[in-house]
Design an enzyme around this catalytic site. Sequence first.
Site, PDB file in Angstrom:
ATOM      1  N   LYS A   1      -9.598   2.697  -2.099  1.00 49.54           N
ATOM      2  CA  LYS A   1      -9.658   2.207  -0.655  1.00 49.54           C
ATOM      3  C   LYS A   1     -11.270   2.841   0.024  1.00 49.54           C
ATOM      4  O   LYS A   1     -11.476   4.107  -0.248  1.00 49.54           O
ATOM      5  CB  LYS A   1      -8.601   2.853   0.157  1.00 49.54           C
TER       6      LYS A   1
ATOM      7  N   GLU B   1       0.769  -1.399  -0.104  1.00 48.75           N
ATOM      8  CA  GLU B   1      -0.084  -0.107  -0.050  1.00 48.75           C
ATOM      9  C   GLU B   1       0.659   1.228  -0.014  1.00 48.75           C
ATOM     10  O   GLU B   1       1.804   1.274   0.715  1.00 48.75           O
ATOM     11  CB  GLU B   1      -0.828  -0.127   1.166  1.00 48.75           C
TER      12      GLU B   1
ATOM     13  N   CYS C   1      -5.589  -2.934   2.966  1.00 50.67           N
ATOM     14  CA  CYS C   1      -5.424  -2.938   4.095  1.00 50.67           C
ATOM     15  C   CYS C   1      -6.481  -3.137   5.389  1.00 50.67           C
ATOM     16  O   CYS C   1      -7.078  -4.068   5.466  1.00 50.67           O
ATOM     17  CB  CYS C   1      -4.269  -1.621   4.660  1.00 50.67           C
TER      18      CYS C   1
END
Length: 261
Positions: free
Chosen positions: A112, A43, A146
């Site tokens: 995200k 990431e 994540c």
Amino acid sequence: MKLTVAAIQMDIELGKPKENIKRASKRIEQAAENKPDVIVLPELWTTGYDLERLDVIGDANGEEIKRIMSSLARQYKVNIVAGSVAKKTDKGIFNTLYAFNRKGEMTGEYSKLHLIRLMQEEKFISPGSSKGNFMLENVPAAGVICYDIRFPEWIRAHILDGASILFVPAEWPSQRLTHWRNLLITRAIENQCYVVGCNRVGSDKNNTFAGHTMVIDPWGEIVAEAGGEEETILYAEISTDLVEEVRTRIPVFEDRRPEFY
């Protein structure tokens, strides 16, 4: 179908895109020597969590990274799940994952959805609004980022859209290493899919990161796992036939009763 994954566990220089791009490109070259089918990055690997400066150091519409990763995928004839980068747009800055096939064509893009308040991500980054499904060698796959793995309903949405491999680029801190490992294993078991978690190592001004890049099979067994401190390239073989086998032996998806959920 069998696929070999090469997950690049790398350190990241805070706020230094040029240095990080050079480092990642070298690692991709090294990984490509072993002829994997797919290479994975972590990431925000171009900038790290230099959130206050993303408006300066972020990549305008992701164009530079798309150009570089497309070229590398084409050069080495390898699929690349290019982790995520800070993408600057006129609608805000997004934490965005890109995927490319062997021809250098972009096959997936995902921003995200869940922003982590603990790291003040929501103050500097805008949330995405769509899923991360894409095709990998004619195999349905998906990418999330994540903190997303703490939301099982979001992961399940990708699996219900067909994904049998889940890629998770991350910057996961060391103090929550147990969460990282247990969440990845749980997501593999409950969704009967492969999970490839690619985490960074090293430190920035606020955090030390956990490493422990992992590949987990649909039974929840760890196929391969890196250590917690060193840069490395983790290799693992995955078999899409095993996904079908597990889903046949324990037909979770057929036994779901979503009308009551």
